[in-house]
Motif scaffolding. Structure first.
Motif, PDB file in Angstrom:
ATOM      1  N   GLY A 256     -29.992  -2.207  29.291  1.00  0.00           N
ATOM      2  CA  GLY A 256     -30.792  -3.223  28.485  1.00  0.00           C
ATOM      3  C   GLY A 256     -32.075  -2.714  27.972  1.00  0.00           C
ATOM      4  O   GLY A 256     -32.648  -1.711  28.375  1.00  0.00           O
ATOM      5  N   LEU A 257     -32.130  -3.201  26.549  1.00  0.00           N
ATOM      6  CA  LEU A 257     -33.259  -2.482  25.631  1.00  0.00           C
ATOM      7  C   LEU A 257     -34.334  -3.531  25.877  1.00  0.00           C
ATOM      8  O   LEU A 257     -34.124  -4.816  25.520  1.00  0.00           O
ATOM      9  CB  LEU A 257     -32.932  -2.064  24.493  1.00  0.00           C
ATOM     10  CG  LEU A 257     -31.868  -0.711  24.291  1.00  0.00           C
ATOM     11  CD1 LEU A 257     -31.260  -0.841  23.064  1.00  0.00           C
ATOM     12  CD2 LEU A 257     -32.720   0.555  24.808  1.00  0.00           C
ATOM     13  N   SER A 258     -35.796  -3.152  25.454  1.00  0.00           N
ATOM     14  CA  SER A 258     -36.577  -4.229  25.392  1.00  0.00           C
ATOM     15  C   SER A 258     -36.703  -4.422  23.907  1.00  0.00           C
ATOM     16  O   SER A 258     -36.353  -3.550  23.119  1.00  0.00           O
ATOM     17  CB  SER A 258     -38.131  -3.529  25.876  1.00  0.00           C
ATOM     18  OG  SER A 258     -38.402  -2.455  24.944  1.00  0.00           O
ATOM     19  N   GLU A 259     -37.725  -5.471  23.464  1.00  0.00           N
ATOM     20  CA  GLU A 259     -37.818  -5.915  22.196  1.00  0.00           C
ATOM     21  C   GLU A 259     -38.384  -4.626  21.279  1.00  0.00           C
ATOM     22  O   GLU A 259     -38.043  -4.354  20.157  1.00  0.00           O
ATOM     23  CB  GLU A 259     -38.487  -6.975  21.777  1.00  0.00           C
ATOM     24  CG  GLU A 259     -38.079  -8.456  22.082  1.00  0.00           C
ATOM     25  CD  GLU A 259     -36.649  -8.527  21.034  1.00  0.00           C
ATOM     26  OE1 GLU A 259     -37.102  -8.111  19.875  1.00  0.00           O
ATOM     27  OE2 GLU A 259     -35.736  -8.670  21.486  1.00  0.00           O
ATOM     28  N   SER A 260     -39.331  -3.826  22.125  1.00  0.00           N
ATOM     29  CA  SER A 260     -39.989  -2.851  21.214  1.00  0.00           C
ATOM     30  C   SER A 260     -38.967  -1.753  21.126  1.00  0.00           C
ATOM     31  O   SER A 260     -39.061  -1.054  20.138  1.00  0.00           O
ATOM     32  CB  SER A 260     -41.306  -2.407  22.082  1.00  0.00           C
ATOM     33  OG  SER A 260     -41.008  -1.829  23.210  1.00  0.00           O
ATOM     34  N   GLU A 261     -38.250  -1.402  22.280  1.00  0.00           N
ATOM     35  CA  GLU A 261     -37.159  -0.421  22.001  1.00  0.00           C
ATOM     36  C   GLU A 261     -36.021  -0.668  20.840  1.00  0.00           C
ATOM     37  O   GLU A 261     -35.876   0.133  20.208  1.00  0.00           O
ATOM     38  CB  GLU A 261     -36.445  -0.290  23.203  1.00  0.00           C
ATOM     39  CG  GLU A 261     -37.400   0.403  24.156  1.00  0.00           C
ATOM     40  CD  GLU A 261     -36.679   0.291  25.734  1.00  0.00           C
ATOM     41  OE1 GLU A 261     -36.713   1.514  26.546  1.00  0.00           O
ATOM     42  OE2 GLU A 261     -35.972  -0.656  26.264  1.00  0.00           O
ATOM     43  N   ARG A 262     -35.945  -1.895  20.678  1.00  0.00           N
ATOM     44  CA  ARG A 262     -34.985  -2.381  19.561  1.00  0.00           C
ATOM     45  C   ARG A 262     -35.577  -2.171  18.295  1.00  0.00           C
ATOM     46  O   ARG A 262     -35.047  -1.613  17.367  1.00  0.00           O
ATOM     47  CB  ARG A 262     -34.714  -4.096  19.649  1.00  0.00           C
ATOM     48  CG  ARG A 262     -33.542  -4.148  20.884  1.00  0.00           C
ATOM     49  CD  ARG A 262     -33.390  -5.663  20.964  1.00  0.00           C
ATOM     50  NE  ARG A 262     -32.433  -5.799  22.176  1.00  0.00           N
ATOM     51  CZ  ARG A 262     -31.108  -5.689  21.834  1.00  0.00           C
ATOM     52  NH1 ARG A 262     -30.581  -5.639  20.652  1.00  0.00           N
ATOM     53  NH2 ARG A 262     -30.090  -5.904  22.821  1.00  0.00           N
ATOM     54  N   ARG A 263     -37.016  -2.367  18.147  1.00  0.00           N
ATOM     55  CA  ARG A 263     -37.467  -2.232  16.909  1.00  0.00           C
ATOM     56  C   ARG A 263     -37.466  -0.548  16.638  1.00  0.00           C
ATOM     57  O   ARG A 263     -37.336  -0.225  15.358  1.00  0.00           O
ATOM     58  CB  ARG A 263     -38.977  -2.910  16.920  1.00  0.00           C
ATOM     59  CG  ARG A 263     -39.017  -4.341  16.429  1.00  0.00           C
ATOM     60  CD  ARG A 263     -40.523  -4.559  16.131  1.00  0.00           C
ATOM     61  NE  ARG A 263     -41.343  -4.630  17.358  1.00  0.00           N
ATOM     62  CZ  ARG A 263     -41.495  -5.489  18.157  1.00  0.00           C
ATOM     63  NH1 ARG A 263     -40.835  -6.750  17.997  1.00  0.00           N
ATOM     64  NH2 ARG A 263     -42.217  -5.557  19.215  1.00  0.00           N
ATOM     65  N   ASP A 264     -37.816   0.124  17.692  1.00  0.00           N
ATOM     66  CA  ASP A 264     -37.875   1.536  17.457  1.00  0.00           C
ATOM     67  C   ASP A 264     -36.755   2.131  17.021  1.00  0.00           C
ATOM     68  O   ASP A 264     -36.294   2.946  16.068  1.00  0.00           O
ATOM     69  CB  ASP A 264     -38.138   2.161  18.757  1.00  0.00           C
ATOM     70  CG  ASP A 264     -39.571   2.085  19.112  1.00  0.00           C
ATOM     71  OD1 ASP A 264     -40.276   1.476  18.313  1.00  0.00           O
ATOM     72  OD2 ASP A 264     -40.012   2.229  20.290  1.00  0.00           O
TER      73      ASP A 264
END
Lengths: 296, 119
Positions: A256-264
Motif C-alpha cells: 500500500g502507498l499513501s496519498e503523498s507517495e502516489r503523488r510522488d
C-alpha cells in the motif's frame, strides 16, 4: 460481534504431511468469507475439520460455541457442499430434493424449485447420467435452499458454465441479503467472486497466510510501472511483492502507498495501477520468484 | 466496477452521478442497500459502506423504517464539489499530456475552442 466459528491452534497431520498446520482464526456471524489458496493448500481438509468430518490432530474448534464432531445441534445448522458429492446409486435429482429438507430446518422448497428452473436441472434423470455441471448445480441448489446459518461451498461449480455461475452468484447475493447467514466459499475463481466477499482467508501449505477484510486487502498492493531507473529510485527499500520487466521498463508490485507517495510517483512519471485480489494472492502464494522477461 | 479504487467509493460515485444527472431527484427515494448490492453484484456490506459515505456528507438521509432519500440541495452541493476538483482531475492531466506531445498552451486553447464549436 458474535463469532460463528472459533478455531485455535488447529492442526491435522496425515502421516508426515501437515495438511493444516497450527491455524487460528474466528469467523464472524453473517458475513461472506472467501477461503482461498492453491491446490492442496489445505482448504478442503480445513472445511472437513470444521464440519466434524475429520478429527483434528490437535487444537480446538468451536461452531456456535460447541465442538462440531458428532454434535447434531451444530451440524443441523451447518451445510457443507462438497466438490465431488456422492449420491446413492439409483438417486435422481428429485430424490435429493426430497431428502434434503430432512436435514435442514430452514429448507425453502419454493426457492429450491426456482433454482431448479434457473439451472434447468432435469429432475427425473439418474444422477450418474447427469453432466458434471448438472451434478454441481444440485449441490449449489441444496447449499442455497438449505439456508443453513453456516454454509460451506467447497469449489461448488466444477463444470458449471459461465451463465450458471453468474446465476449462482446472483442468487447467493440476493438470498443472503434477505436471509443473512455465514457463508464460506472456497474457490479458484477469485476474480469472479472477489466483489461478493466481505472477508478473505488465504491458506498456503496448511498455514493461514492472510486473514483480512476484503476491502483492506484490495487496497493493499499497487503496481508501479515506468522506466527501470525511475521505478527503482521510487521503490527504494520498500517491500516488493513482485517484479516484472521488459526491456527498459519495469513493473513492480509494492505494498500500500499513501496519498503523498502516489503523488510522488506521478510526479516521477510513473504509472500506478491496481492489483486485483487474484493477482495479489497469486503473488503471495507462488514460490518461485524468477523474473519474467516476456510479460509486463 | 473496476479494480482501481475501493468498490465502496465507486458505489458512492455512481450514486453521485445519478444525483447530478437528475436520475435520482432530490427528495426522491434512493434504492435500498440490497438493491445496490444486487445491481452492482457486490457484498451488501460494501454497498452499505458506499451509501454511508453519502449519508455522512449529508447527500442522502435516512427515514427510519422507510429508506433513504436524496437531500434537498444535494445536486448543487455535488456539482460544487466536482467543480472544485475539475482542475486537478481533468485540466492538469490534459496539460501534462499536452506537454509530453509538445502542444503549447496557445495551441491547446485553440483546440478546446474548436471542439466546443463542434459540439
Amino acid at each position: 460481534m458474535t463469532s460463528t466459528i472459533e478455531v485455535t491452534n488447529l492442526s491435522k497431520h496425515f502421516g508426515k504431511v501437515n495438511a493444516v498446520n497450527d491455524v487460528s482464526f474466528t469467523v464472524a456471524e453473517n458475513k461472506i468469507y472467501g477461503l482461498l489458496g492453491r491446490n492442496g493448500a489445505g482448504k478442503t481438509t480445513l472445511m472437513q475439520l470444521l464440519t466434524g468430518q475429520e478429527f483434528a490432530s490437535s487444537g480446538t474448534i468451536s461452531l456456535f460455541g460447541q465442538p462440531p464432531v458428532e454434535n447434531a445441534k451444530v451440524l443441523q445448522n451447518t451445510c457443507f457442499i462438497k466438490e465431488s458429492q456422492r449420491y446413492p446409486e439409483d438417486f435422481r435429482p428429485k430424490d435429493v430434493f426430497k431428502t434434503a429438507p430432512w436435514f435442514f430446518a430452514n429448507w425453502d422448497q419454493e426457492f429450491a424449485d426456482r433454482l431448479i428452473a434457473d439451472f434447468r436441472l432435469p429432475l427425473d434423470r439418474r444422477i450418474k447420467k447427469l453432466s458434471r455441471g448438472q451434478l454441481s448445480s444440485i449441490g449449489v441448489i441444496v447449499g442455497l435452499a438449505s439456508r443453513a446459518p453456516l454454509t460451506f461451498f467447497d469449489e461448488p461449480y466444477l463444470g458449471l458454465d459461465a451463465v450458471a455461475r453468474q446465476i449462482f452468484y446472483d442468487r447467493l447475493l440476493e438470498d443472503y441479503a434477505n436471509h443473512p447467514r455465514t457463508v464460506i466459499l472456497s474457490t479458484h475463481l477469485i476474480d469472479e467472486v472477489s466483489n461478493l466477499l466481505e472477508h478473505v482467508l488465504v491458506i498456503d501449505e496448511g498455514k493461514l497466510l492472510i486473514n483480512e477484510d476484503a476491502e483492506t486487502l484490495r487496497n493493499r498492493a499497487t503496481n508501479v510501472v515506468g522506466m527501470k531507473t525511475a521505478v527503482e529510485a521510487f521503490i527504494g527499500n520498500r517491500e516488493v511483492l513482485h517484479r516484472d520487466g521488459i526491456g527498459g521498463l519495469s513493473s513492480v508490485t509494492v505494498a500500500g502507498l499513501s496519498e503523498s507517495e502516489r503523488r510522488d510517483a506521478h510526479a516521477a512519471g510513473l504509472e500506478l495501477s491496481p492489483v486485483s485480489l487474484q493477482q495479489l494472492i497469486i503473488q503471495l502464494t507462488r514460490t518461485e520468484t524468477k523474473e519474467f522477461e516476456a510479460s509486463a | 466496477m473496476d479494480d482501481s479504487r475501493p468498490i465502496f467509493a465507486q458505489v458512492a460515485e455512481n450514486i453521485e452521478n445519478d444525483i447530478i444527472s437528475g436520475a435520482l431527484p432530490e427528495e426522491g427515494q434512493a434504492p435500498s442497500i440490497n438493491e445496490f448490492a444486487a445491481f452492482y453484484r457486490i457484498n451488501p456490506a460494501t454497498a452499505l459502506k458506499g451509501v454511508n459515505v453519502l449519508v455522512d456528507a449529508g447527500i442522502l438521509y435516512k427515514k427510519r423504517g422507510i429508506g433513504m432519500f436524496v437531500a434537498t440541495g444535494a445536486q448543487e452541493q455535488l456539482k460544487g464539489a466536482r467543480r472544485d476538483s475539475f482542475s486537478s482531475e481533468y485540466v492538469r492531466p490534459l496539460l501534462a499530456e499536452a506537454e509530453k506531445l509538445g502542444i503549447d498552451s496557445a495551441q491547446l486553447t485553440q483546440m478546446i475552442a474548436k471542439e466546443a464549436n463542434n459540439s
